[in-house]
Each structure stands twice: as C-alpha cells, then as structure tokens.
Write a protein that holds these residues in place. Structure first.
Motif, mmCIF file in Angstrom:
data_model
loop_
_atom_site.group_PDB
_atom_site.id
_atom_site.type_symbol
_atom_site.label_atom_id
_atom_site.label_comp_id
_atom_site.label_asym_id
_atom_site.label_seq_id
_atom_site.Cartn_x
_atom_site.Cartn_y
_atom_site.Cartn_z
ATOM 1 N N ILE A 146 0.685 -1.415 0.042
ATOM 2 C CA ILE A 146 0.036 -0.033 -0.004
ATOM 3 C C ILE A 146 0.909 1.220 -0.086
ATOM 4 C CG2 ILE A 146 -1.552 1.331 1.556
ATOM 5 C CD1 ILE A 146 -2.843 -1.468 2.172
ATOM 6 N N PHE A 147 1.827 1.356 0.730
ATOM 7 C CA PHE A 147 2.944 2.421 0.893
ATOM 8 C C PHE A 147 3.496 2.656 -0.297
ATOM 9 C CE2 PHE A 147 7.152 3.869 1.180
ATOM 10 C CZ PHE A 147 7.092 5.023 1.703
ATOM 11 N N TYR A 148 3.905 1.408 -1.121
ATOM 12 C CA TYR A 148 4.508 1.605 -2.499
ATOM 13 C C TYR A 148 3.721 2.191 -3.463
ATOM 14 C CZ TYR A 148 6.155 -0.059 -7.062
ATOM 15 O OH TYR A 148 6.777 0.126 -8.313
ATOM 16 N N VAL A 149 2.439 1.908 -3.335
ATOM 17 C CA VAL A 149 1.478 2.336 -4.356
ATOM 18 C C VAL A 149 1.277 3.995 -4.110
ATOM 19 C CG1 VAL A 149 -0.866 2.355 -5.379
ATOM 20 C CG2 VAL A 149 0.260 0.227 -4.763
ATOM 21 N N LEU A 150 0.927 4.310 -2.737
ATOM 22 C CA LEU A 150 0.546 5.766 -2.636
ATOM 23 C C LEU A 150 1.928 6.555 -2.916
ATOM 24 C CD1 LEU A 150 -1.514 5.141 0.511
ATOM 25 C CD2 LEU A 150 -2.307 5.532 -1.774
ATOM 26 N N ALA A 151 2.972 6.119 -2.386
ATOM 27 C CA ALA A 151 4.327 6.784 -2.419
ATOM 28 C C ALA A 151 4.841 6.744 -3.794
ATOM 29 C CB ALA A 151 5.477 6.516 -1.576
ATOM 30 N N SER A 152 4.579 5.855 -4.852
ATOM 31 C CA SER A 152 4.951 6.005 -6.284
ATOM 32 C C SER A 152 4.243 7.095 -6.703
ATOM 33 C CB SER A 152 4.780 4.717 -6.581
ATOM 34 O OG SER A 152 5.613 3.607 -6.208
ATOM 35 N N LEU A 153 2.822 7.152 -6.572
ATOM 36 C CA LEU A 153 2.120 8.155 -7.240
ATOM 37 C C LEU A 153 2.746 9.747 -6.969
ATOM 38 C CD1 LEU A 153 -1.437 6.856 -6.740
ATOM 39 C CD2 LEU A 153 -0.009 7.063 -9.020
ATOM 40 N N GLU A 154 3.220 9.824 -5.673
ATOM 41 C CA GLU A 154 3.480 11.148 -5.387
ATOM 42 C C GLU A 154 5.082 11.234 -5.886
ATOM 43 O OE1 GLU A 154 4.661 14.846 -3.544
ATOM 44 O OE2 GLU A 154 2.454 13.775 -3.971
ATOM 45 N N LEU A 155 5.888 10.601 -6.210
ATOM 46 C CA LEU A 155 7.153 10.433 -6.620
ATOM 47 C C LEU A 155 7.075 10.760 -8.074
ATOM 48 C CD1 LEU A 155 9.458 7.630 -5.224
ATOM 49 C CD2 LEU A 155 9.673 10.056 -4.769
ATOM 50 N N ILE A 156 6.148 9.948 -8.882
ATOM 51 C CA ILE A 156 6.117 10.280 -10.142
ATOM 52 C C ILE A 156 5.356 11.827 -10.514
ATOM 53 C CG2 ILE A 156 4.634 9.509 -12.313
ATOM 54 C CD1 ILE A 156 4.503 6.780 -11.013
ATOM 55 N N ALA A 157 4.567 12.025 -9.748
ATOM 56 C CA ALA A 157 4.022 13.378 -9.886
ATOM 57 C C ALA A 157 5.320 14.436 -9.742
ATOM 58 C CB ALA A 157 3.029 13.963 -8.803
ATOM 59 N N GLU A 158 6.186 14.257 -8.628
ATOM 60 C CA GLU A 158 7.600 15.135 -8.518
ATOM 61 C C GLU A 158 8.222 15.320 -9.616
ATOM 62 O OE1 GLU A 158 9.124 13.824 -5.106
ATOM 63 O OE2 GLU A 158 7.703 14.575 -3.619
ATOM 64 N N GLU A 159 8.364 13.916 -10.233
ATOM 65 C CA GLU A 159 9.373 14.025 -11.319
ATOM 66 C C GLU A 159 8.948 14.663 -12.860
ATOM 67 O OE1 GLU A 159 11.634 10.778 -14.057
ATOM 68 O OE2 GLU A 159 10.515 10.099 -12.189
ATOM 69 N N ILE A 160 7.486 14.457 -12.985
ATOM 70 C CA ILE A 160 6.955 14.947 -14.173
ATOM 71 C C ILE A 160 6.544 16.412 -14.142
ATOM 72 C CG2 ILE A 160 6.362 12.654 -14.977
ATOM 73 C CD1 ILE A 160 3.388 13.461 -14.577
ATOM 74 N N GLU A 161 6.398 16.976 -12.974
ATOM 75 C CA GLU A 161 5.894 18.419 -12.725
ATOM 76 C C GLU A 161 6.867 19.315 -13.280
ATOM 77 O OE1 GLU A 161 5.014 19.267 -8.754
ATOM 78 O OE2 GLU A 161 6.931 19.082 -8.054
ATOM 79 N N ASP A 162 8.176 19.064 -13.174
ATOM 80 C CA ASP A 162 9.259 19.757 -14.114
ATOM 81 C C ASP A 162 9.751 19.218 -15.221
ATOM 82 O OD1 ASP A 162 11.257 21.637 -14.651
ATOM 83 O OD2 ASP A 162 12.756 20.967 -13.029
ATOM 84 N N PRO A 163 9.369 19.420 -16.074
ATOM 85 C CA PRO A 163 9.287 18.649 -17.626
ATOM 86 C C PRO A 163 10.802 19.001 -18.119
ATOM 87 C CG PRO A 163 7.985 20.077 -18.010
ATOM 88 C CD PRO A 163 8.125 20.204 -16.515
#
Length: 287
Positions: free
Chosen positions: A245-262
């Motif tokens: 559960i932590f992997y799924v939730l935290a992964s979504l936040e990490l992906i968002a952090e990476e792509i918000e600065d393209p």
C-alpha cells in the motif's frame, strides 16, 4: 525521455529501469515492513488484544480516509501531467514556429549572407532555451529567500530573440524586405519570447509547498496506522500488505514530483536537446 513499446506488458511488469520508483522507495519499504512486523507481533503475541478491542475498529478510519487520499493523489498526478504536457506543447510550438519562420525567410531573402545568418540563429535559439531551462537557477528566480546574482540583461534567450528581430529590422531599413513582409515575420519573431515565458512559468512555479507537504504527511500517517487495525485479520501478512500500500501511494507522489518539472535530466523529462537538434536539421533543409 524513455523510448518504449506501449504494448509490451511483460517488459513493464518485470523490468526495473533507473527511474523506477521501486529502487527509490526500497529502503523506506524495508523500514515500514520492519515497523509493521513489530506492531503485528505486539498485537498478536504480546498484547494479545481480543477481537472486541476498540483498536480493531481503526480500519473504519482507513476506509473513510482512503477515498480522500485517492482524490488528492488523482488531482496531484493530473496537475503534474498537465505541466509536463504543456511543456511539450510549448516545444511543439517552437518547432512549428521555427519551421514557419524558416519557410518565410527562405522565400523572402535573396542574399546568401542573410540566409546563412538565419540558418544559424533560428536553431541557436532552441539550443539556448534548452540550456536556459536546464539551469537550476532558472527555477529559483521567484523565491524571495534565495539571493541570486543574476544579470537579467544577459538573459540569453532574450538576447537571442533580440538579435533575430534586430536582423529583421536591419533588412527592412536596408530595403531588403518590405513593410508588409516585416509584419508577416513579426509573428514568428514574437512567438520565441512567448514560448520562453511559458516554459519559465512551468520551471520556476512549483506546486504550492503546503499542498505537497500535507500530501506527504497524509500518506505517512495513513500508512503508519494501517498495521494497528489489520493485524487482527491478517496477522503477520500485514507486513507485505502495508508495504505494498505504501509503495502504491508513495509511487504516485514520486511520479508527480518527477514530471511536474519537465525541463531537466530525469529519464521521464522532455527530450528538449533532441528537439533542438531536429529544429536545426529542419531549418538547414529549408533555408
């Protein structure tokens, strides 16, 4: 940017690339697994709480908050992707405007020296903008607590755009182009600065701190309370369940952090260097 086959499912499932969130989260996942195991042991073996214990009802809170956290993560990822896609649209507009500019100049200009000038300068703007957006100082220009020694008169994309328009104006003054042709060329010359400004807006305006910090805290405390309720029904299986559960939730936040600065060097960032090279190739073909 990673090149991949969208239809190759097995490659996605079993391949862990450099930017995969599993690699980044693995140490934290081990710590959360150990924490969940300790809580599970304390409840099952040491405290020996009965089935009618109020602690068991903590899962009611997880059920209510699970919907809230899912909405927040959906909004977070959508907002980050919108920033990534807007950056791609801006660079797509830069490609089109550079082509249109080159097409018009190739027809209007007769002097080979003038054609050579624009053959070099139009692709140079894309290359300069790529370097400008990859500069870490560009992302700090709106922060009041950061003192940057930046000479704004040496804003390189602005200087390149100024040189392009200066050359167009010189052509008009020397009667090599007419007033109508000057107006026709003005739209493309102006678009370079507009694209630069839009890219800078994405680069130096991150997601508000309060929102990002709250979401991280929400995920952390949500996951930390999971073992207390689910140890009753899952026993020691609570360890892999909570970690997943932590992997799924935290992964979504990490992906968002990476792509918000393209505009950067991450594997999922826009290939602005490659786009700039393509602009150079296309302009040289046209002029």
């Amino acid at each position: 940017m990673i090149s991949y086959n969208t239809k190759d499912w097995f490659t996605f499932i079993f391949r862990f690339h450099k930017a995969d969130t599993f690699r980044t989260l693995f140490p934290i996942m081990l710590a959360i697994g150990a924490y969940s195991g300790i809580i599970g042991y304390m409840e099952v073996e040491y405290w020996k709480l009965s089935d009618d214990s109020y602690v068991k009802n903590i899962t009611i809170m997880h059920g209510m908050l699970g919907f809230v956290i899912s909405l927040l993560l959906v909004f977070r990822t959508n907002t980050a992707y919108d920033r990534w896609w807007e950056g791609r649209k801006m660079w797509g507009a830069l490609v089109n405007n550079s082509r249109n500019f080159a097409i018009k100049l190739s027809v209007i200009l007769q002097d080979e020296k003038d054609r050579n000038y624009f053959r070099k300068m139009i692709p140079s703007y894309a290359s300069i903008l790529h370097k400008h957006l990859n500069d870490t100082d560009t992302s700090k220009q709106l922060f009041e607590d950061v003192d940057l020694e930046i000479d704004h008169h040496k804003h390189k994309p602005n200087q390149a755009a100024k040189m392009l328009f200066q050359k167009i104006n010189d052509l008009y003054v020397s009667k090599k182009i007419t007033g109508d042709q000057l107006i026709i060329l003005n739209a493309e010359a102006q678009s370079f600065t507009e694209i630069c400004g839009a890219c800078e807006r994405i680069k130096n305006t991150p997601i508000p701190y309060s929102y990002s910090a709250f979401l991280k805290k929400f995920i952390f405390f949500y996951v930390m309370t999971l073992p207390f309720g689910y140890s009753f029904s899952l026993g020691y299986y609570v360890v892999p369940v909570v970690v997943f559960i932590f992997y799924v939730l935290a992964s979504l936040e990490l992906i968002a952090e990476e792509i918000e600065d393209p505009f950067g060097t991450d594997e999922n960032d826009l290939p602005t260097h490659k786009i700039a090279e393509n602009i150079k190739k296309h302009v040289e073909e046209l002029i």
